[in-house]
Design an enzyme around this catalytic site. Sequence first.
Site, PDB file in Angstrom:
ATOM      1  N   ASP A   1       0.821  -1.211   0.000  1.00  0.00           N
ATOM      2  CA  ASP A   1       0.000   0.000   0.000  1.00  0.00           C
ATOM      3  C   ASP A   1       0.860   1.268   0.000  1.00  0.00           C
ATOM      4  OD1 ASP A   1      -2.077  -1.759   0.311  1.00  0.00           O
ATOM      5  OD2 ASP A   1      -2.874  -0.853   2.134  1.00  0.00           O
TER       6      ASP A   1
ATOM      7  N   HIS B   1       3.930  -2.091   3.143  1.00  0.00           N
ATOM      8  CA  HIS B   1       3.900  -0.723   2.603  1.00  0.00           C
ATOM      9  C   HIS B   1       5.182  -0.400   1.840  1.00  0.00           C
ATOM     10  CE1 HIS B   1       0.807  -0.636   5.745  1.00  0.00           C
ATOM     11  NE2 HIS B   1       0.248   0.340   5.038  1.00  0.00           N
TER      12      HIS B   1
END
Length: 221
Positions: free
Chosen positions: A48, A194
């Site tokens: 993400d 991430h």
Amino acid sequence: MMFIALGAILFIVLLLVFTASLKIGWGVFIRSQCFIDTNAKEIALTFDDGPHPEHTPKLLDLLKEKEIQAAFFVIGEQAEKYPEIIKRVIAEGHILGIHSFYHKPSFTICSRQAVIDDLTRCRNTIEEISQTKVSLFRPPFGVTNPNIAAAVKFLKMTSVGWSIRSFDTTGKNESRILKRIAKSLFPGAIVLLHDRLPECASLVGKLLVLLDERGYKVVRL
Ligand SMILES: [Zn+2]
């Protein structure tokens, strides 16, 4: 006495609604895909908050070397700044999904129309850059609520959650993060990571070794 009882019930209901908004896996507002349908020792990696100009390419280099395909849930604003990375993600066989245009905390309290507008802008931006159809959405901060649910339905998108949250954003050291993932592993797990973090490629490199030792294979979502 009755008012106190009613107050207590109301408090519990509000607490449950609030908790449900933070628990994507509960699927109270939107049914999200939180694992892949398999009994084999296969898991999917998802990233993400990218693209990041330095950290995402480093991660892409590693994934290419290991011949692994992942899913990237990107922020529209970032994609506009670094379109070449978006093109590379697609060219190297990864999956692209959207993660809102601005990824601001206020997204979680936006009106239905504001959520629709944000996701539409994000999807249009990513589709234009990648020249592919984009149908996957990961809710920012993992928060879901009736407005986000309505927007996802209106846009005919699929919400993707996770089954293992790595907590890589908490600043914990790599070994603690890896230990956490290792103890939560199961066939079909979707891992949340991430690619905006400087240590992402290093962490994923170690995670791939660990997965290999445990007999797990990384598959496309
Ligand atoms: Zn995010």
